[in-house]
Design an enzyme around this catalytic site. Structure first.
Site, PDB file in Angstrom:
ATOM      1  N   GLY A 128     -30.806  29.703 -15.316  1.00 46.12           N
ATOM      2  CA  GLY A 128     -32.069  29.260 -15.592  1.00 46.12           C
ATOM      3  C   GLY A 128     -32.042  27.755 -16.709  1.00 46.12           C
ATOM      4  O   GLY A 128     -33.549  27.379 -17.176  1.00 46.12           O
ATOM      5  N   SER A 131     -28.537  23.767 -14.496  1.00 42.97           N
ATOM      6  CA  SER A 131     -26.775  23.394 -14.216  1.00 42.97           C
ATOM      7  C   SER A 131     -27.032  22.852 -12.817  1.00 42.97           C
ATOM      8  O   SER A 131     -25.943  22.078 -12.685  1.00 42.97           O
ATOM      9  CB  SER A 131     -25.850  24.529 -14.650  1.00 42.97           C
ATOM     10  OG  SER A 131     -26.445  26.057 -13.986  1.00 42.97           O
ATOM     11  N   SER A 132     -27.177  23.351 -11.803  1.00 40.96           N
ATOM     12  CA  SER A 132     -27.321  22.680 -10.676  1.00 40.96           C
ATOM     13  C   SER A 132     -28.306  21.246 -11.117  1.00 40.96           C
ATOM     14  O   SER A 132     -26.831  20.416 -10.054  1.00 40.96           O
ATOM     15  CB  SER A 132     -27.843  23.793  -9.725  1.00 40.96           C
ATOM     16  OG  SER A 132     -29.237  24.281 -10.097  1.00 40.96           O
ATOM     17  N   ASP A 176     -36.237  19.492 -13.282  1.00 43.92           N
ATOM     18  CA  ASP A 176     -35.252  19.864 -13.556  1.00 43.92           C
ATOM     19  C   ASP A 176     -34.552  18.452 -13.384  1.00 43.92           C
ATOM     20  O   ASP A 176     -34.087  17.748 -14.841  1.00 43.92           O
ATOM     21  CB  ASP A 176     -33.871  20.400 -12.131  1.00 43.92           C
ATOM     22  CG  ASP A 176     -34.493  22.235 -11.963  1.00 43.92           C
ATOM     23  OD1 ASP A 176     -35.338  22.574 -13.107  1.00 43.92           O
ATOM     24  OD2 ASP A 176     -34.170  22.462 -11.408  1.00 43.92           O
TER      25      ASP A 176
END
Ligand code: GLA
Length: 400
Positions: A128, A131-132, A176
């Protein structure tokens, strides 16, 4: 463990593995991110907000003189080992995908030939906090440094988008990687995903009035394979119907809810069949919450900001339907918790963490309240959930 200790641990690991000198080692710090407002609107070209956290993915590396890339992880078993001229395809559920995807994105856009030896580690439980994207960005910055490339944050956003959308097959937006690459300490990053215009907005609130609370639910699951892509498709279907009904010219399959003018939605939204009506309502109400939240943040009104986050969370539960039993419980618990201005799911909300804006004076009460309410409701995660009080930090960068 402090970030200095963590970097030392990574360097020691690399020295032992490849016998390099300390001076040869470079280090990337790629922060994890939260998005206080702007849930699931990035893939519809909406407006989002985000912050980089003082929790990060660290990647220590030494450039090689050949095209081999060898990465180990202190969080996962195994080694990602390949050469830049023969990058293997995506392998389901393999952490090495991010290194391979980043390398492929760069090889296709730049004449690079030098690989690296690297070791990677994250400071938080995975889930959540994106981190990807943080790890994808870390590999991009490392490979660019090894090859002496100067790449703008905007181009790195596109490169990481290739990793996620094309190499991994997730139909997510640019929230992100943009927050990870464009944020700054003590600022709220405000991004228009249609124009990519970005503002870093300081707040009149002082640092002792707020902090970012992250509660890891104890549930981990990759986004690929959740209902994420299905929701994106529903949003696009809603956009397609509204655009067709309003006589909008064809979009060549590139339909996004942002293309629908708010007055068109106001007139025609009621005609949408369920559940598309709920998905569209989430989009249009969330856009308004983002606009209001940016102003609340600017003037330091954390109470208002928290209210908007709570409303965003409710919209995610009822209209976007992105929760999971654990996350929805956490959201409800945090919404009642003393010292919490407002809470919502972090990121996609199918697993991972809940985030909140909280008052630093209430740390102990908050921890006790969560301990009293969450594990008793979900005994399966009693040993796995964790509570973290975080602050904002700078964008992804080389730190050594
Ligand atoms: C995940 C995706 C992002 C965004 C959020 C929800 O983090 O990767 O693109 O859609 O979920 O806001």
């Amino acid at each position: 463990m402090s970030s200095e200790q963590l970097v030392e641990q990574l360097k020691a690991h690399l020295r032992a593995r490849i016998g390099c000198r300390d001076d040869d080692i470079r280090v990337v710090c790629s922060p994890l991110r939260v998005s206080p407002l702007g849930a699931h609107v990035d893939h519809q070209d909406g407006l989002v907000t985000g912050m980089a956290l003082d929790q990060a993915i660290y990647l220590a590396f030494v450039p090689r003189t050949d095209a081999r890339v060898r990465v180990t992880s202190l969080n996962f078993e195994g080694c990602a080992d390949f050469t830049l001229d023969a990058i293997p395809p995506m392998a389901p559920r393999d952490w090495g995908n991010y290194a391979r995807g980043a390398a492929l994105a760069l090889v296709q856009s730049h004449a690079i030939g030098l690989g690296l030896d690297a070791v990677v580690m994250g400071t938080m439980p995975i889930g959540g906090l994106s981190s990807s994207a943080a790890v994808g960005v870390a590999y991009l910055l490392a490979l660019e440094s090894a090859n002496g490339l100067m790449v703008t944050p905007q181009e790195n956003i596109e490169l990481d988008r290739y990793v996620e959308n094309t190499y991994l097959g997730l139909r997510n937006g640019v929230l992100d990687q943009s927050v990870i690459l464009l944020s700054d300490r003590d600022c709220l990053t405000f991004l228009d995903c249609r124009t990519m215009a970005v503002q870093r907005i300081p707040t009149e609130a002082s640092r002792d009035e707020y902090e970012i609370l992250v509660v890891y639910s104890g549930i981990r699951k990759a986004l690929v394979g959740t209902a994420y892509n299905n929701r994106v498709a529903e949003c696009q279907e809603a956009a397609q119907l509204l655009l067709t009904w309003s006589g909008h010219p064809a979009t060549n399959g590139n339909c996004r809810l942002r293309l629908v003018a708010p007055d068109v939605y106001a007139h025609l939204g009621d005609r949408l069949p369920a559940p598309l009506d709920r998905r569209a309502r989430h989009f249009f109400t969330e856009l308004e919450r983002v606009r209001q939240g940016v102003e609340a943040w600017r003037v330091g009104d954390m109470g208002r900001m928290g209210e908007l986050m709570r409303a965003s969370g409710a919209s995610s539960v009822h209209d976007y339907e992105s929760g999971s039993p654990h996350l929805t419980s956490l959201y409800e618990i945090l919404s009642e918790c003393p010292g919490v201005y407002g809470a919502r799911f972090s990121g996609a909300g199918f697993r991972g963490s809940c985030i909140a804006l909280s008052h630093p004076a209430y740390r102990e009460e908050i921890e006790a309240y969560i301990a009293d309410h969450y594990p008793s409701k979900h005994p399966d995660i009693a040993d796995w959930y964790s509570v973290h009080f975080c602050h904002t930090s700078e964008a992804a960068r080389l730190i050594a």
